[in-house]
Scaffold this active site. Structure first.
Site, PDB file in Angstrom:
ATOM      1  N   GLN A 145      -4.241  -1.460   9.754  1.00  0.00           N
ATOM      2  CA  GLN A 145      -4.154  -2.806   9.165  1.00  0.00           C
ATOM      3  C   GLN A 145      -4.707  -3.843  10.147  1.00  0.00           C
ATOM      4  OE1 GLN A 145      -3.147  -3.534   5.915  1.00  0.00           O
ATOM      5  NE2 GLN A 145      -3.985  -5.520   6.425  1.00  0.00           N
ATOM      6  N   LYS A 189       0.846  -1.202   0.000  1.00  0.00           N
ATOM      7  CA  LYS A 189       0.000   0.000   0.000  1.00  0.00           C
ATOM      8  C   LYS A 189       0.879   1.247   0.000  1.00  0.00           C
ATOM      9  CE  LYS A 189      -3.802  -2.504   2.167  1.00  0.00           C
ATOM     10  NZ  LYS A 189      -4.500  -2.879   3.403  1.00  0.00           N
ATOM     11  N   ASP A 229     -10.788   3.065   4.825  1.00  0.00           N
ATOM     12  CA  ASP A 229     -11.203   1.670   4.650  1.00  0.00           C
ATOM     13  C   ASP A 229     -12.723   1.506   4.673  1.00  0.00           C
ATOM     14  OD1 ASP A 229      -9.209  -0.125   4.047  1.00  0.00           O
ATOM     15  OD2 ASP A 229      -8.433  -0.167   6.099  1.00  0.00           O
TER      16      ASP A 229
END
Ligand code: NDP
Length: 282
Positions: free
Chosen positions: A98, A54, A121
């Site tokens: 994460q 990412k 997200d």
């Protein structure tokens, strides 16, 4: 009919090229550079790799990354303090925590602490609720990538029979909602579904997100169906395979399917957030 590959890698690259161009334009016009705070707690090798990929993608697109690698022993209070800091940081427009987090940390508390305005997200209940209403500020990255891949076939979603196998909050449920908003007739399956093969065979669009290697076989798929395989399963020999094992219709491969699209959508969400900060339309 043989399978037609849905090349997520190539599609993701096209999207990333567009994001790089838009980012440069945004910086030139407004001075606002999109920024992503990446937060990784612990040493899980897969999570480390995901965050590294990412970061690399952000670098290539000209997106600023605020990298935060914390030891596995980080307390929930320490993590919350960091989230408060990045919530307030004007250089940050998107926040990525994460998952999975270490067991002593309550993921729900952490995800709810992320500002809904920076929730790249799309996991905050505010954005999930808005997704149910069909007007999300941020759409979760993997489901957004799945929809883009389906759209890339040129086959209209409206009016199709769509079957989503898996009902997790991060993949199955949001994908089902997004297909519903695009006027598919949607069935959501899970581990208690009776006669799953028969339900799958009805699908014009079949999205599989269960995490079981090669679970869906050719006899479960209608000829010509669009099949999106979200699953990522590590075999004993170290190779990765999806949840689907067959060759028919349009199929997204694993690796090289949904994975690269997920990263591209994270960048897209961060760019859109920066545009909103700069008062531009998204
Ligand atoms: P979860 O484990 O959270 O959910 C799995 C879902 O599959 C559950 O709803 C479960 O049903 C259902 N399920 C499990 N076994 C069966 C079965 N035998 N028949 C029917 N349904 C079943 O997984 P995630 O949604 O988080 O992830 C799914 C897969 O996608 C994983 O392989 C994961 O690694 C991958 N993934 C890939 C991403 C990418 O970027 N490529 C991103 C995110 C995930 P029930 O609810 O009844 O338990």
């Amino acid at each position: 009919m043989g399978a037609q590959l849905l090349d997520g890698k190539a599609l993701a690259q096209q999207i990333r090229d567009r994001i790089a161009k838009d980012t440069a334009e945004l910086v030139a016009k407004t001075g606002v550079r999109p920024g992503l705070a990446a937060i990784l707690v612990g040493d899980d090798p897969a999570s480390k790799l995901y965050v590294k990929n990412k970061q690399k993608a952000c670098d290539a697109a000209g997106i600023y990354v605020d990298e935060n690698r914390l030891p596995a022993g980080t307390t929930q209070a320490e993590l919350l303090a960091l989230i408060e800091k990045v919530n307030a940081d004007p250089k940050v427009h998107g926040i990525l925590v994460q998952l999975p987090l270490p067991k002593h940390i309550d993921s729900r508390v952490i995800l709810e602490a992320v500002s809904p305005l920076k929730d790249a997200d799309g996991f905050h209940p505010h954005n999930m609720g808005r997704l149910v209403e069909g007007m999300p500020l941020f759409t979760p990255c993997t489901p957004k990538g799945v929809i883009k891949m389906i759209e890339s076939t040129g086959i209209p979603i409206e009016g199709t029979r769509a079957v989503v196998v898996g009902r997790s909050n991060i993949v199955g449920k949001p994908v089902a909602l997004m297909l519903l908003h695009r006027h598919a007739t949607v069935t959501v399956c899970h581990s208690k579904t009776r006669d799953l093969p028969a339900v799958c065979r009805e699908a014009d669009i079949l999205v599989v997100a269960i995490g079981k290697a090669k679970f869906v076989t050719a006899d479960m798929v209608k000829p010509g169906a669009v099949v999106i395989d979200v699953g990522v399963n590590r075999l004993e020999d170290g190779t990765f395979v999806g949840d689907v094992d067959f060759e028919a219709g349009w199929i997204s491969p694993v690796p090289g399917g949904v994975g690269p699209m997920t990263i591209a959508m994270l960048l897209d969400n961060t760019l859109d957030s920066a545009k909103r900060t700069a008062g531009m339309k998204t």
